[in-house]
Structures are given as structure tokens and as C-alpha cells.
Design a protein around this motif. Structure first.
Motif, PDB file in Angstrom:
ATOM      1  N   GLY A 218       0.810  -1.208   0.000  1.00  0.00           N
ATOM      2  CA  GLY A 218       0.000   0.000   0.000  1.00  0.00           C
ATOM      3  C   GLY A 218       0.843   1.258   0.000  1.00  0.00           C
ATOM      4  N   GLY A 219       2.154   1.104  -0.182  1.00  0.00           N
ATOM      5  CA  GLY A 219       3.064   2.240  -0.119  1.00  0.00           C
ATOM      6  C   GLY A 219       3.678   2.356   1.268  1.00  0.00           C
ATOM      7  N   TYR A 220       4.661   3.227   1.388  1.00  0.00           N
ATOM      8  CA  TYR A 220       5.320   3.393   2.682  1.00  0.00           C
ATOM      9  C   TYR A 220       5.512   4.866   2.991  1.00  0.00           C
ATOM     10  N   ARG A 221       5.753   5.135   4.241  1.00  0.00           N
ATOM     11  CA  ARG A 221       6.158   6.476   4.649  1.00  0.00           C
ATOM     12  C   ARG A 221       7.687   6.477   4.665  1.00  0.00           C
ATOM     13  N   ASP A 222       8.346   7.120   5.576  1.00  0.00           N
ATOM     14  CA  ASP A 222       9.800   7.139   5.466  1.00  0.00           C
ATOM     15  C   ASP A 222      10.453   7.078   6.837  1.00  0.00           C
ATOM     16  N   TYR A 223      11.757   7.228   6.852  1.00  0.00           N
ATOM     17  CA  TYR A 223      12.510   7.086   8.098  1.00  0.00           C
ATOM     18  C   TYR A 223      12.155   8.161   9.111  1.00  0.00           C
ATOM     19  N   ARG A 224      11.654   9.306   8.636  1.00  0.00           N
ATOM     20  CA  ARG A 224      11.232  10.342   9.582  1.00  0.00           C
ATOM     21  C   ARG A 224      10.108   9.824  10.471  1.00  0.00           C
ATOM     22  N   GLU A 225       9.254   8.987   9.899  1.00  0.00           N
ATOM     23  CA  GLU A 225       8.178   8.423  10.708  1.00  0.00           C
ATOM     24  C   GLU A 225       8.732   7.479  11.770  1.00  0.00           C
ATOM     25  N   MET A 226       9.678   6.621  11.389  1.00  0.00           N
ATOM     26  CA  MET A 226      10.279   5.714  12.356  1.00  0.00           C
ATOM     27  C   MET A 226      10.948   6.497  13.480  1.00  0.00           C
ATOM     28  N   ASP A 227      11.683   7.546  13.108  1.00  0.00           N
ATOM     29  CA  ASP A 227      12.349   8.370  14.120  1.00  0.00           C
ATOM     30  C   ASP A 227      11.330   9.097  14.993  1.00  0.00           C
ATOM     31  N   TYR A 228      10.222   9.486  14.388  1.00  0.00           N
ATOM     32  CA  TYR A 228       9.153  10.155  15.145  1.00  0.00           C
ATOM     33  C   TYR A 228       8.579   9.217  16.202  1.00  0.00           C
ATOM     34  N   PHE A 229       8.311   7.966  15.807  1.00  0.00           N
ATOM     35  CA  PHE A 229       7.775   7.011  16.773  1.00  0.00           C
ATOM     36  C   PHE A 229       8.775   6.733  17.892  1.00  0.00           C
TER      37      PHE A 229
END
Length: 407
Positions: A218-229
Motif C-alpha cells: 500500500g506504499g510506505y512512509r519514510d525514516y522520519r516516521e520511524m524516528d518520530y515514533f
């Protein structure tokens, strides 16, 4: 195609003709093929995504003709590769549809659903049909979760790759490290499999990719999201474990810091906690189910499946080779198989298919009116549903996210 439609495409369809245009238009997936063609080209992290550092070289035309970010004729390629008896717009060309689950408790324990991809890969290793499995795992440089592509040669190494990973990966970069004469299974996203198919068409290969396996995507977000979590949600500075899914079905995000403290949240609800939007190229993707892979695997989001005592994956075998391997895996006791219809597969992936297959035509029309560069799908996107207002909202939101919000 009518003359008016042809004129419209001539005037308004804006497709990338060079790798520089792909990168400038935010369509680069960081797949790694630029690095494979020219090892002086690196794949680096920028604004949370992986991007090619491509510069003008003598091989610049070679780069664009294999680039999955630029688009491809998905129907024609699927027809040529698979020579399969069935075709439907939502799923592509295929030979058969199955429900599958691994019979290995260790695989099921770590799986996001029925462990189908791992079961197939393990059979290929243990039967001697492949020397290694190209896959990805989480690593933690400077305490941050990131993806690393590697070749698994044992069951233990393969199990390290288990679990869905909704983030950028430069999977095809590893082609430079593969050994002459060896046979590999390539596990990747639909776009990475497409990139491999395009690359193999034009270049001599000293190794062999004996099987390709794609996940429904379904697509992905990016490493900023991982770092945000990690930092903003879990409240950790550095981590030793990160997972997007796992620990049962439908699974959970789980983060563990260096002191052993743990934060978790159920999938897919945790997506609502994130302010990060989907990767731009993913917004224009029309491949929901890995149409160019030999096998495509994903979740079976069906009420009747949820009520069974077993966890199942949906698996699409797309050609005779996949059918033969599936029969061997079943005979070898690696999997159990159940029935699923074409309509049920489409229903189970309704959200993904609606976005990528049904609404995409209007989204691309709006993009062309805005003079935005989009992938070239060779007119294989059809007007099924959706409305222009919704697509305008999506694209305006993407524009604001890129140009106004802080990175």
C-alpha cells in the motif's frame, strides 16, 4: 484511443525522460539500480527517503530505461513474463490463488500473517534450489532503526528478515555483491521486482535470480516516521529493537530501547499517530499486488478467515514455475493450503486496490492539470471510481507537506 484523448496525453501527460527528472520530481525510490549500473552513484538518505546521487554520466540513458520510479508498462510486462491463463485489472496476470500458512511454529511466531513468504524462501534454501535469499532486516546505526539488505543462507539468517517493513529499502543495491554462478531468491516490494525485471532485460547477469517474491503493498512512509515514533511517541533516544508488525495477527509496532524499556501499539491503528505522509512515488503507484513477481503474498483480510483457528496469507502464483514450486512446497510439508476466490482476494485488499487501481486515473488527471511529473504507465490506468475533489485534496496536502511543514 480517440484523437481528443491522444491530444490530451500529448499536451498534459508529463513523464520523466531522465533520471534527473525522476529525482527532481520526487519519484526516486532509492531502489539501488543507479548504484548497480554505476557504483560511483550512491543511494543516500535525504529527508527521510533513500535517493540516488546520480550525476551526468555516459550511462545516463541506461539509468532511465531500468528505473522503476519512472513507470513501466505493467500489463504488457506481466503478460510477457508470466504467460498466465488469467488476467484482471485489480490483480494482474496470474495462474492460481491460494490461502497459505506455514507449518513451522517458529515461522508463525514471528510472521505478520501466515508466513507464506518465509516458508517459500526456506524451502528454496533447504531443497538446494537457491544458494541465498535476498531480503532485508532492521539494523540500528547510532541507535536509529534502519533497513539493511543482505543475503540469508541459513534458516536463522532468514528469520531475521521476518516482518513487514513500511519504510524505504535499497534492496537492488546488493546486486553488485552477488556471486557469479550462484542462485538467489529475490524478496522485494512490487516496484523493486519491476526494477529487477527491467534491469534483467538489458544487462548480462552472471548470477541467477531463480524466483521473485513480492509483498502486497500500500506504499510506505519514510525514516522520519520511524524516528518520530522512537523519539516523540515512545520517548526513546536510541533503540535496540523496532518492528512495524509482528507478535501475532494483525500484529503491533514494538520498540525497545537500550535499557530494555518497551513501547507497543496495535497495527494498523498506530498509523493515526503519525504526521508523516506517504512517499510521493507511492501516491502514483498502480501495482497493489506485485504483478511482476513469480509469487505475490499478503494478508487475507476476510471475516471468514478471521474465524478460523489458523492464520493465513493470501498467495498469488503467477506462472507455471510458481505453480510447480508451490506443489513441491506443499508436498514437502512446508505449508498448508486453503481456498480463496478472485473476488475474495480483491475484497481483502479493497482499500489498497481502491487507491491504486480505481482512484488513480483521476489522481493522475489532476496531477497533469497541475503540471506535475508522474510515472509513465503507458495508458494502463483506467477510470473506475473516485472523484476529482478528493484527489485535489490529496495532492494539495502533499504540496503543503513538502513546501511548508518543517522537515
Amino acid at each position: 484511443m480517440q484523437k481528443a484523448e491522444k491530444l490530451y496525453y500529448l499536451l498534459f501527460d508529463m513523464h520523466p525522460n531522465t533520471i534527473k527528472e525522476v529525482i527532481k520530481s520526487d519519484l526516486c525510490l532509492g531502489c539501488g539500480l543507479c548504484h548497480v549500473i554505476n557504483e560511483d552513484t550512491d543511494i543516500t538518505e535525504k529527508d527521510g527517503n533513500l535517493k540516488s546521487s546520480f550525476k551526468n554520466t555516459a550511462s545516463k540513458e541506461d539509468h532511465i530505461k531500468v528505473c522503476p520510479g519512472a513507470g513501466y508498462d505493467i500489463e504488457e510486462m506481466g503478460k510477457s513474463i508470466h504467460q498466465a491463463p488469467h488476467f484482471i485489472y485489480e490483480l494482474g496476470y496470474y495462474s492460481s490463488l491460494q490461502l497459505v500458512h506455514s507449518t513451522d511454529d517458529e515461522i508463525l511466531k514471528r510472521a505478520s500473517s501466515g508466513g507464506a513468504m518465509t516458508a517459500i524462501a526456506l524451502y528454496m534454501l533447504e531443497s538446494g534450489k537457491a544458494d541465498g535469499i535476498i531480503c532485508t532486516k532492521y539494523t540500528y546505526p547510532n541507535g536509529k532503526p534502519r533497513q539493511t539488505t543482505y543475503v540469508a543462507r541459513t534458516k536463522a539468517e532468514l528469520l531475521e528478515a521476518q516482518g513487514s517493513k513500511y519504510c524505504p529499502t535499497s534492496t537492488l543495491s546488493i546486486l553488485t555483491e552477488l556471486k557469479e554462478g550462484e542462485r538467489y531468491v529475490l524478496i522485494g516490494t512490487p516496484c523493486q521486482i519491476a526494477g529487477w525485471r527491467k534491469y534483467a532485460k538489458y544487462y548480462s547477469i552472471t548470477f541467477e535470480i531463480v524466483l521473485t517474491i513480492a509483498n502486497f503493498c500500500g506504499g510506505y512512509r519514510d525514516y522520519r516516521e520511524m524516528d518520530y515514533f522512537v523519539k516523540e511517541v515512545a520517548g526513546f533516544n536510541t533503540v535496540t529493537h523496532f518492528q512495524h508488525r509482528g507478535d501475532g495477527v494483525p500484529g503491533q509496532m514494538r520498540i525497545v530501547n537500550e535499557e530494555g524499556k518497551e513501547w507497543s501499539y496495535p497495527y494498523p491503528e498506530y498509523a493515526k499517530l503519525s504526521p508523516i505522509q506517504k512517499n510521493n512515488r507511492c501516491v502514483y503507484c498502480i501495482d497493489a499486488t506485485g504483478e511482476l513477481a513469480d509469487f505475490s503474498c499478503g494478508d487475507a483480510w476476510l471475516d471468514r478467515v478471521k474465524t478460523t483457528n489458523q492464520v493465513w496469507s493470501t498467495i498469488i502464483a503467477r506462472n507455471e514455475k510458481a505453480e510447480a514450486i508451490l506443489a513441491q512446497i506443499k508436498t514437502g510439508g512446508y505449508i498448508e493450503v486453503g481456498e480463496i476466490s478472485q473476488d475474495e482476494v480483491i475484497l481483502s485488499q479493497k482499500l489498497n486496490i481502491t487507491s491504486k487501481k480505481y482512484r488513480q486515473y483521476k489522481r493522475m488527471k489532476v496531477s497533469s492539470w497541475m503540471l506535475r511529473t508522474i510515472p509513465n504507465w503507458h495508458h494502463k490506468v483506467y477510470d473506475v471510481s473516485g472523484n476529482y475533489f478528493s484527489e485535489i485534496k490529496i495532492l494539495v496536502s502533499k504540496f503543503l507537506d513538502k513546501h511548508i511543514r518543517k522537515k
